[in-house]
Design an enzyme around this catalytic site. Structure first.
Site, mmCIF file in Angstrom:
data_model
loop_
_atom_site.group_PDB
_atom_site.id
_atom_site.type_symbol
_atom_site.label_atom_id
_atom_site.label_comp_id
_atom_site.label_asym_id
_atom_site.label_seq_id
_atom_site.Cartn_x
_atom_site.Cartn_y
_atom_site.Cartn_z
ATOM 1 N N SER A 486 0.951 -1.140 0.100
ATOM 2 C CA SER A 486 -0.036 0.007 0.059
ATOM 3 C C SER A 486 0.746 1.196 0.054
ATOM 4 O O SER A 486 1.454 1.621 -0.757
ATOM 5 C CB SER A 486 -0.964 -0.074 1.392
ATOM 6 O OG SER A 486 -2.068 0.458 0.946
ATOM 7 N N ASP A 497 9.800 5.090 -10.502
ATOM 8 C CA ASP A 497 9.263 5.815 -11.621
ATOM 9 C C ASP A 497 10.193 7.007 -11.999
ATOM 10 O O ASP A 497 10.493 7.306 -13.131
ATOM 11 C CB ASP A 497 7.810 6.333 -11.690
ATOM 12 C CG ASP A 497 6.769 5.067 -11.748
ATOM 13 O OD1 ASP A 497 7.523 4.124 -12.200
ATOM 14 O OD2 ASP A 497 5.843 5.468 -11.545
ATOM 15 N N LYS A 512 -1.368 -3.983 -3.169
ATOM 16 C CA LYS A 512 -2.541 -3.328 -2.890
ATOM 17 C C LYS A 512 -2.754 -2.110 -3.537
ATOM 18 O O LYS A 512 -1.822 -1.380 -3.058
ATOM 19 C CB LYS A 512 -2.731 -3.476 -1.392
ATOM 20 C CG LYS A 512 -3.729 -2.730 -0.837
ATOM 21 C CD LYS A 512 -3.766 -2.476 0.776
ATOM 22 C CE LYS A 512 -5.048 -1.609 0.918
ATOM 23 N NZ LYS A 512 -5.025 -0.093 0.448
#
Length: 781
Positions: A486, A497, A512
């Site tokens: 999460s 990224d 999740k």
């Protein structure tokens, strides 16, 4: 619990929630007796003037329909899911119900639970629970007779299933009797093979199931309601959840890492609540009178009379020990070590704030050898969760505690110490505050989108780091595992990224990718004067989140750049192992600028890491353990033959002795490391980690280790028998459970390899800088 209504606080974790102001939903939400004009007021209230369970159930159902991400109606399909999940909650090892029971429940309730809930009728849930309790009572009575009268010789060739979670229920009582005969035989065999028996095997097993039955008898109507409404919420997705009032309190404690109490870990042992641990610096530890192994027999508020708490449910004892800061609680205890249970001592303790430092960020400075023959100082930050204290400013005017604030303090000290690389350890981080995940990411990037969310209307909303300040700008590794979930995935995914960090660890994280909101169900029934906390709270999924790249972490998680052997490889972990998860999807890529610093050569990192792992004895041990456990799980059987079990135990013991001998022969010297807790950031000199570990070992010398092992084994076995019994808080804190408590591993090859990968990244950057300096200028000789 007014703090849970604070605006702007968002949360996301393996048990997460995203907080939004309730006013946002007030016009669209139509729940509760106030809107059912023909519904009698008496049906909204229980005898004690608290909300009636049926009314709570109706409110929860309507909230799920109108606020859950899927907007799925509570229809026959949800009714079917709810029944399945409720039966699994009660009897997930399929030991007590028979197939006849299941067929009867399916025929009566498979497509009617939704109708009952909308009629504010939870009687079907209570009927099923009563049947379950009767089955357990009957089974415990039978097994006690079996222990007295049956012969168990342990010389046959029979086996039992290690896990029955995927097995069918026994078809009838006769089939159940056969199953249980083998199960009891296995437990007796296990106890007879114990190197440190505390009693006769028959007595230990009988006591185990008596404790299980006593725990079930302690369950209240609130507990039964919670199990069922939680199954209803889980029917929508694995992270929606109904919380009882006591669970709401514990959740808030876990998020702020502090509580008002005495600072003691309690465990239910027989009829007593027993002190298992005292929190350093807490009122009980500072007072010095309450001891580990003291058994509580009575609790009194200030000068009021004592209330007997023998045989009282543990969470009720916890509730009585709780109270306001500065107030006095008196405990009547049987002193540790006494054999005379009539002996009593009275201990007065003034309640105060207790810091749960086990859940805080903490760091180390590790002097790691480099290729040039020198050493590099590497920073290591362990982050158990993304925590945030929402109510401190409102409560006392002080600065709220948060992950970002704490990590920033640690980073500033690491910078001062001159670390040349940083590892963020998120291996056991199940998530927490979404806001904190965003802010923490901001400590390592200039600014830009960290995460995007999508609601049921397909509306995309970005959440950006707007602060251009960077606290740490050096090379960085984020260490993850299948348990990293999460908010951890938001942090790791964003840094991946941006090209800001190298992700190392298991093949992928938990997976999740959903966001939850938490609100108090009682707020929806406020016209009738209920306290907001009386009806519990509903945590439900309202959004999905996405990385800056547009990828979702849902089901797939964050993929590691460098994959290491995983100690969790044999376990069914992750979102895809849960029931009824939401689907994976993507959104358009956000507009962001990648990190302009040097990027590691991932192929080179993978090759060097693979070579080290291949030649590392510790990884060989780990991979052997993984293979052995995978084989046992696949086989899923346990022999009932004593000679075979003895042979297996001897082989396991020989293997462990071989591992220990090889480690001693190698005698690999650990690099120097210095502990950096939050309490140490301003100290001029830090303490060596080795010294701290030695103190911990010395502290444990006087403990009765064998007794503790047996107690833990008994508790684990009781929980394996029955999840409802497990939820009765075998271990509890005086103001909530201690969460994410970690003990350092004696050998941690994954940590060692992560440091080596960090060193490889540093070496790559050094060579890159050197090549830039010595490279000839174009056009010149």
């Amino acid at each position: 619990m007014d703090n849970l209504g604070s605006h702007g606080n968002r949360y996301d974790s393996a048990r997460p929630f995203l907080l939004l102001p309730m006013t946002k939903f007030s016009l669209s939400l139509a729940i509760g007796c106030s809107l059912l004009l023909s519904f009698p007021l008496s049906a909204c209230r229980a005898a004690d003037n608290s909300p009636a369970p049926g009314t709570i159930g109706l409110s929860v159902a309507k909230a799920l329909e109108q606020l859950h991400y899927t907007r799925h109606q509570l229809d026959d399909s949800i009714s079917d899911r709810t029944l399945t999940l409720y039966l699994d909650t009660l009897d997930y090892n399929k030991l007590f119900f028979t197939q006849k029971d299941i067929d009867e429940f399916n025929e009566k309730y498979d497509h009617t639970l939704d109708d009952a809930i909308f009629n504010a009728d939870l009687q079907p849930a209570y009927t099923i629970y009563d049947r379950y309790l009767k089955r357990v009572e009957d089974r415990v009575a039978k097994l006690k007779e079996s222990l007295k009268n049956d012969k168990f010789d342990f010389d046959g060739q029979g086996t039992i299933e290690r896990s029955r979670q995927k097995s069918p229920w026994p078809k009838d009582d006769a089939d159940a009797d056969r199953l249980w005969h083998d199960r009891i035989e296995s437990e007796l065999l296990t106890e007879s093979l114990s190197e440190h028996p505390l009693d006769k095997p028959e007595a230990i097993v009988a006591k185990r199931y008596e404790r299980l039955l006593r725990t079930l008898h302690e369950q209240t109507k609130e507990d039964e309601t919670k199990y069922f409404l939680n199954a209803l919420a889980l029917a929508y997705d694995p992270h929606s959840e109904y919380m009882s009032p006591s669970e709401m309190d514990n959740f808030a404690i876990q998020m702020r890492l502090s509580l008002i109490g005495i600072g003691a870990m309690l465990r239910k042992e027989d009829e007593y609540s027993k002190i298992m641990e005292l929190v350093p610096g807490g009122p009980a530890a500072v007072g010095g009178k309450l001891k580990v192994d003291d058994r509580i027999t009575g609790v009194a508020q200030g000068s009021e009379p004592f209330e007997d708490v023998v045989d009282m449910k543990l969470d009720k004892v916890v509730e009585k020990i709780r109270g306001k800061k500065g107030t006095t609680v008196r405990l009547q205890v049987i002193p540790a070590g006494t054999t005379d249970t009539s002996k009593r001592e009275i201990i007065s303790i003034v309640r105060d704030e207790v810091k749960l430092t086990d859940g805080e960020a903490r760091a180390e400075i590790i002097e790691h050898p480099n290729a040039a023959g020198g050493v590099d100082k590497l920073g290591w930050i362990t982050l158990p969760g993304f925590y945030a204290e929402m109510d401190r400013v409102a409560r006392s005017g002080g600065k709220p505690k948060s992950t970002t604030t704490d990590v920033k303090r640690l980073l500033e000290r690491l910078n001062k110490e001159g670390v040349t690389g940083l590892v963020m350890d998120l291996r056991r981080n199940g998530g927490g505050s979404l806001d904190e995940a965003i802010k923490l990411t901001g400590l390592f990037i200039k600014k830009g989108p960290v995460v995007e969310t999508k609601d049921y209307n397909q509306k995309i909303e970005p959440y950006n780091d707007t602060d251009p300040e960077i606290t740490y700008n050096g090379p960085m590794v984020v260490l993850t595992s299948h348990l990293s979930a999460s908010a951890s995935e938001i942090f790791a995914g964003a840094l991946q990224d941006y090209g800001r960090a190298t992700i190392v660890g298991d093949k992928n994280t938990f997976g999740k990718g959903t966001v939850q909101t938490l609100f108090e169900v009682g707020r929806l029934m406020s016209p009738f004067g209920f306290k907001q906390a009386d009806a519990g709270a509903l945590k439900l999924t309202i959004q999905k989140f996405y990385r800056p790249s547009g990828q979702s972490t849902q089901l797939r998680g964050v993929m590691s750049d460098v994959v290491l052997p995983s100690p969790y490889a044999h376990l069914e972990l992750g979102e895809d192992a849960l029931k009824f998860p939401l689907d994976y999807d993507t959104v358009a890529k956000a507009d962001y600028e990648k990190w302009n610093g040097p990027q590691p050569d991932l192929d080179d990192l993978r090759a060097k890491s693979a070579a080290r792992v291949k030649n590392d004895p510790e990884f060989r041990f780990l991979e052997q353990d993984i293979d052995r456990m995978e084989s046992r799980i696949k086989e899923n059987t346990l022999s009932l033959n004593k000679a075979e079990r003895q042979q297996q135990l001897a082989a396991d013991k020989k293997r462990m002795e071989g591992v220990k001998a090889e480690r001693l022969a190698r005698h690999v010297e650990k690099p120097l490391a210095y502990a950096l807790a939050l309490s140490d950031v301003d100290k001029p000199k830090l303490e060596r980690v080795a010294v701290i570990e030695k103190k911990a070992k010395d502290k444990d010398k006087d403990k009765d280790k064998d007794k503790d092992k047996v107690a833990k084994a008994d508790n684990a076995d009781a929980k394996a028998q029955d999840p409802v019994a497990a939820s009765s808080d075998e271990d509890d804190f005086d103001d909530g459970e201690l969460s994410n408590k970690e003990k350092p591993d004696a050998v941690d090859p994954i940590k060692t390899e992560s440091l080596s990968i960090m060193e490889d990244i540093i070496e790559q950057q050094r060579h890159s800088k050197l090549a830039t300096v010595v490279a000839p200028v174009k056009g010149k000789e």
